[in-house]
Write a protein that holds these residues in place. Structure first.
Motif, PDB file in Angstrom:
ATOM      1  N   LEU A  35       0.834  -1.206   0.000  1.00 27.41           N
ATOM      2  CA  LEU A  35       0.000   0.000   0.000  1.00 27.41           C
ATOM      3  C   LEU A  35       0.863   1.249   0.000  1.00 27.41           C
ATOM      4  CD1 LEU A  35      -2.790   1.314   0.129  1.00 27.41           C
ATOM      5  CD2 LEU A  35      -2.669   1.100   2.620  1.00 27.41           C
ATOM      6  N   GLU A  36       1.925   1.252   0.784  1.00 27.01           N
ATOM      7  CA  GLU A  36       2.836   2.397   0.837  1.00 27.01           C
ATOM      8  C   GLU A  36       3.528   2.614  -0.508  1.00 27.01           C
ATOM      9  OE1 GLU A  36       7.002   3.350   3.048  1.00 27.01           O
ATOM     10  OE2 GLU A  36       5.393   2.515   4.296  1.00 27.01           O
ATOM     11  N   TYR A  38       2.513   1.570  -3.453  1.00 28.39           N
ATOM     12  CA  TYR A  38       1.525   1.948  -4.459  1.00 28.39           C
ATOM     13  C   TYR A  38       1.142   3.422  -4.317  1.00 28.39           C
ATOM     14  CZ  TYR A  38      -2.291   1.569  -7.718  1.00 28.39           C
ATOM     15  OH  TYR A  38      -3.108   1.751  -8.802  1.00 28.39           O
ATOM     16  N   THR A  39       1.009   3.886  -3.085  1.00 25.67           N
ATOM     17  CA  THR A  39       0.701   5.298  -2.849  1.00 25.67           C
ATOM     18  C   THR A  39       1.822   6.184  -3.389  1.00 25.67           C
ATOM     19  OG1 THR A  39      -0.518   4.692  -0.850  1.00 25.67           O
ATOM     20  CG2 THR A  39       0.119   6.990  -1.070  1.00 25.67           C
ATOM     21  N   GLU A  40       3.068   5.825  -3.134  1.00 24.51           N
ATOM     22  CA  GLU A  40       4.205   6.575  -3.673  1.00 24.51           C
ATOM     23  C   GLU A  40       4.195   6.574  -5.196  1.00 24.51           C
ATOM     24  OE1 GLU A  40       7.880   5.042  -2.149  1.00 24.51           O
ATOM     25  OE2 GLU A  40       7.232   5.294  -0.062  1.00 24.51           O
ATOM     26  N   VAL A  42       1.648   6.193  -7.286  1.00 25.13           N
ATOM     27  CA  VAL A  42       0.557   7.025  -7.810  1.00 25.13           C
ATOM     28  C   VAL A  42       0.886   8.503  -7.650  1.00 25.13           C
ATOM     29  CG1 VAL A  42      -1.853   7.670  -7.412  1.00 25.13           C
ATOM     30  CG2 VAL A  42      -1.226   5.277  -7.517  1.00 25.13           C
ATOM     31  N   ASN A  43       1.433   8.876  -6.501  1.00 22.01           N
ATOM     32  CA  ASN A  43       1.785  10.284  -6.279  1.00 22.01           C
ATOM     33  C   ASN A  43       2.904  10.742  -7.205  1.00 22.01           C
ATOM     34  OD1 ASN A  43      -0.146  10.581  -4.278  1.00 22.01           O
ATOM     35  ND2 ASN A  43       1.267  10.073  -2.638  1.00 22.01           N
ATOM     36  N   GLN A  49      -6.108   9.353  -8.227  1.00 22.03           N
ATOM     37  CA  GLN A  49      -6.830   8.112  -8.015  1.00 22.03           C
ATOM     38  C   GLN A  49      -7.092   7.928  -6.529  1.00 22.03           C
ATOM     39  OE1 GLN A  49      -4.578   4.709  -9.105  1.00 22.03           O
ATOM     40  NE2 GLN A  49      -6.205   3.269  -8.712  1.00 22.03           N
ATOM     41  N   ILE A  51      -6.991   5.799  -3.602  1.00 22.94           N
ATOM     42  CA  ILE A  51      -6.282   4.591  -3.216  1.00 22.94           C
ATOM     43  C   ILE A  51      -6.944   4.032  -1.964  1.00 22.94           C
ATOM     44  CG2 ILE A  51      -4.065   3.630  -2.524  1.00 22.94           C
ATOM     45  CD1 ILE A  51      -2.853   6.221  -3.831  1.00 22.94           C
ATOM     46  N   THR A  52      -7.440   2.810  -2.063  1.00 24.40           N
ATOM     47  CA  THR A  52      -8.057   2.184  -0.903  1.00 24.40           C
ATOM     48  C   THR A  52      -7.381   0.848  -0.635  1.00 24.40           C
ATOM     49  OG1 THR A  52      -9.730   1.043  -2.218  1.00 24.40           O
ATOM     50  CG2 THR A  52     -10.298   3.242  -1.406  1.00 24.40           C
TER      51      THR A  52
END
Length: 79
Positions: A35-36, A38-40, A42-43, A49, A51-52
């Protein structure tokens, strides 16, 4: 929502999210690590988007169904 369609954006489809997650699995990772990362990702790409954790888990489930990953001691491993 597994595949992109008229009502589902490309970046929000689980097959695309699963592909991105699969590229992160050079070493075993936990769901929190994924999750971390993927968040990086996307940012850094500037993708707007939502992110959940749910979408991440569904994408990991899809990879498991496709026999691309396995689980060991709360870590996700690439096969």
């Amino acid at each position: 929502m597994i595949l992109p369609s008229k009502h589902t954006k490309y970046d929000e489809s689980y097959i695309v999210i699963a592909g991105i997650i699969f590229s992160f699995l050079e070493k075993p990772l936990s769901v929190d690590d994924i999750l971390e990362k993927y968040t990086e990702y996307v940012n850094n790409k500037g993708i707007k988007q939502m992110i959940t954790l749910e979408s991440i888990v569904y994408a990991i489930d899809l990879l498991f169904i496709l026999n691309k990953v396995s689980f060991d001691n709360n870590l996700i491993l690439k096969k």
